[in-house]
Design a protein around this motif. Structure first.
Motif, PDB file in Angstrom:
ATOM      1  N   ILE A 106      69.257  24.305  36.491  1.00  0.00           N
ATOM      2  CA  ILE A 106      70.615  24.102  36.004  1.00  0.00           C
ATOM      3  C   ILE A 106      71.486  23.776  37.014  1.00  0.00           C
ATOM      4  N   LEU A 124      71.345  20.133  37.188  1.00  0.00           N
ATOM      5  CA  LEU A 124      72.187  19.678  36.191  1.00  0.00           C
ATOM      6  C   LEU A 124      73.574  19.735  36.565  1.00  0.00           C
ATOM      7  N   GLU A 125      74.165  20.626  37.319  1.00  0.00           N
ATOM      8  CA  GLU A 125      75.647  21.041  37.653  1.00  0.00           C
ATOM      9  C   GLU A 125      75.915  19.894  38.686  1.00  0.00           C
ATOM     10  N   HIS A 185      74.094  16.923  39.596  1.00  0.00           N
ATOM     11  CA  HIS A 185      73.803  15.490  39.158  1.00  0.00           C
ATOM     12  C   HIS A 185      74.207  14.878  38.288  1.00  0.00           C
ATOM     13  N   VAL A 186      74.426  15.820  37.200  1.00  0.00           N
ATOM     14  CA  VAL A 186      74.845  15.083  35.785  1.00  0.00           C
ATOM     15  C   VAL A 186      76.273  15.559  35.364  1.00  0.00           C
ATOM     16  N   THR A 187      77.244  14.432  35.180  1.00  0.00           N
ATOM     17  CA  THR A 187      78.556  14.524  35.265  1.00  0.00           C
ATOM     18  C   THR A 187      79.035  14.926  33.594  1.00  0.00           C
ATOM     19  N   PRO A 200      80.304  17.741  30.530  1.00  0.00           N
ATOM     20  CA  PRO A 200      79.591  18.797  29.664  1.00  0.00           C
ATOM     21  C   PRO A 200      78.703  17.928  28.346  1.00  0.00           C
ATOM     22  N   GLN A 234      75.642  16.798  30.240  1.00  0.00           N
ATOM     23  CA  GLN A 234      74.763  17.929  30.723  1.00  0.00           C
ATOM     24  C   GLN A 234      74.025  18.699  29.331  1.00  0.00           C
ATOM     25  N   ALA A 246      71.156  16.361  28.693  1.00  0.00           N
ATOM     26  CA  ALA A 246      70.040  16.251  29.786  1.00  0.00           C
ATOM     27  C   ALA A 246      69.087  17.551  29.509  1.00  0.00           C
ATOM     28  N   TYR A 247      69.730  18.673  29.264  1.00  0.00           N
ATOM     29  CA  TYR A 247      69.059  19.706  28.969  1.00  0.00           C
ATOM     30  C   TYR A 247      68.012  19.694  27.804  1.00  0.00           C
ATOM     31  N   TRP A 249      75.613  30.032  30.850  1.00  0.00           N
ATOM     32  CA  TRP A 249      75.746  28.692  31.603  1.00  0.00           C
ATOM     33  C   TRP A 249      75.871  27.702  30.286  1.00  0.00           C
ATOM     34  N   VAL A 271      79.527  25.422  29.900  1.00  0.00           N
ATOM     35  CA  VAL A 271      79.513  23.865  29.466  1.00  0.00           C
ATOM     36  C   VAL A 271      80.284  23.790  28.424  1.00  0.00           C
TER      37      VAL A 271
END
Length: 192
Positions: free
Chosen positions: A69, A72-73, A75-77, A79, A82, A85-86, A132, A136
């Motif tokens: 997580i 993700l916070e 490297h992934v811009t 919501p 994210q 990606a999840y 989390w 998001v």
């Protein structure tokens, strides 16, 4: 938690594979000893009881999830990206036999029979993941990229239940594509 050693790591990895295959009561120390090539006494040296082993496994799993997580916070811009990606992470896992389902999802189904210390770790995993997801969703609602039909905390629980339910469906049908067919619409429903 037991400090990580080569043998302890092998024991934990084997236990995770066996839990994914058959749940908490689906394996014994004898099963691990056979796979890892050690004696039961060696396992008891690292983890005196099965509850100690599975608690340590879930604690490590939680730390790995927290690291994922955090990644993700970093490297992934945004919501939307994210959430995508999840779910993409789990799509990839479901394609692999050894990690096709969340260990905590499996153990959650067994909460009534789990030792208290294991159940606590499993519940903590879900609380952290839900928090989390809620953050998001709140960010997405604020920036206008997501539309929520309920408060963020409720939407987070819906999302979490959908993702984990989709894992179970994919497993039940032995069809990894089921996961995406269930989860993709929930993401699409949230995106403006």
């Amino acid at each position: 938690m037991t400090p990580a050693t080569g043998t302890a790591d092998l024991i934990l990895a084997c236990a995770q594979t066996l839990i994914v295959a058959g749940g908490y009561n689906g394996f014994s120390y004898a099963d691990i000893a056979k796979v890892v090539g050690i004696r039961n006494a060696s396992i008891h040296h690292h983890f005196p009881a099965k509850a100690d082993l599975v608690r340590a496994l879930v604690a490590r799993y939680r730390m790995d999830a927290a690291d994922g997580i955090a990644g993700l916070e970093r490297h992934v811009t945004g919501p939307v990206a994210q959430l995508q990606a999840y779910t993409a992470y789990w799509k990839a896992c479901i394609a692999e036999v050894h990690s096709s389902i969340c260990v905590c999802a499996l153990l959650a189904a067994e909460i009534p029979v789990l030792p208290d210390e294991v159940a606590w770790e499993v519940k903590a995993h879900f609380r952290e993941l839900s928090a989390w997801l809620a953050s998001v969703l709140e960010r997405g609602e604020r920036d206008g990229s997501l539309k929520l039909g309920a408060p963020a905390k409720v939407e987070a629980e819906i999302f979490l239940a959908t993702v984990h339910g989709a894992m179970l469906s994919a497993r039940a049908y032995r069809d990894g594509k089921i996961f995406g067919s269930i989860v993709d619409p929930i993401v699409a429903r949230l995106v403006r």
